[in-house]
Write an enzyme that holds these catalytic residues in place. Structure first.
Site, short mmCIF file in Angstrom:
data_model
loop_
_atom_site.label_atom_id
_atom_site.label_comp_id
_atom_site.label_asym_id
_atom_site.label_seq_id
_atom_site.Cartn_x
_atom_site.Cartn_y
_atom_site.Cartn_z
N HIS A 62 0.81 -1.21 0.00
CA HIS A 62 0.00 0.00 0.00
C HIS A 62 0.85 1.27 0.00
O HIS A 62 1.96 1.27 0.50
CB HIS A 62 -0.89 0.04 1.25
N LYS A 72 6.26 6.30 7.56
CA LYS A 72 5.86 5.38 8.62
C LYS A 72 7.08 4.91 9.41
O LYS A 72 8.17 4.77 8.84
CB LYS A 72 5.19 4.13 8.04
N TYR A 132 2.48 1.09 14.15
CA TYR A 132 3.22 2.04 13.33
C TYR A 132 2.75 3.46 13.55
O TYR A 132 1.60 3.72 13.86
CB TYR A 132 3.16 1.67 11.85
N ASP A 170 -6.84 -6.27 -1.54
CA ASP A 170 -5.42 -6.49 -1.87
C ASP A 170 -5.24 -7.47 -3.03
O ASP A 170 -4.21 -7.43 -3.71
CB ASP A 170 -4.66 -6.98 -0.63
#
Length: 179
Positions: A62, A72, A132, A170
């Protein structure tokens, strides 16, 4: 806390110092001053996220497009994952290259992923809790992705394909050449 550039130099592996004894352990999971000194720029993380997944769950690859790109800092609280990052910056000398790192509750390593990269992970343990930090909000209308089994990228997800569990979303992601 130690920092290490990986083969794609903008990707940084963070190895915290673990202070442990027979009672347990203590570690700093984030030190903004040390982190920003190492990467040479400010990163304003604004949100912490956490997910739980079972063995074989593959999330990704992603990314978000401008103006909602995200940097991130990822880590595993419980279990083990193979974390994968792909350089999607078209002007980059490492465009299309990927890095894969095992993150686990045992090694306590973290991975910094700047803006301009696609990101995904697969759970190697029976379950994993993945955490995260991000520096921008999630906006579904700006989210994109690359299919996990893209032939150009040829990523080794370690687990056999029949063990991988993906969301419907996905399974429908674009190929790398469509970027």
């Amino acid at each position: 806390m130690q920092f290490e550039h990986l083969k794609i130099l903008d990707i940084v592996l963070v190895k915290p110092t673990i202070h442990g004894d027979d009672r347990g352990y203590f570690l700093e999971t984030f030190r903004q001053d040390l982190f920003e000194d190492f990467i040479g720029k400010k990163v304003g993380f604004i949100q912490d996220n956490e997910s739980k997944s079972n063995k074989g769950v593959l999330r990704g690859l992603h990314y978000q497009i401008p103006p909602y790109e995200q940097a991130k800092l990822v880590r595993v609280i419980k279990g083990s994952v193979l974390d994968v990052v792909v350089d999607i910056r078209k002007s980059s000398p490492t465009f299309g290259n990927s890095v894969a790192v095992e993150l686990s509750d045992k090694n306590k390593h973290q991975l910094f992923i700047p803006k301009g990269f696609a990101h995904g992970f697969v759970v190697l343990s029976n379950e994993a809790i993945f955490a995260y930090k991000v520096d921008n909000v999630y906006r579904p209308e700006f989210e994109k992705g690359i299919i996990f089994n893209d032939k150009t990228l040829n990523i080794d997800w370690v687990l056999p394909k029949h063990e991988l569990k993906l969301s419907d979303k996905d399974r429908e992601l674009q190929e790398f050449k469509e970027l």
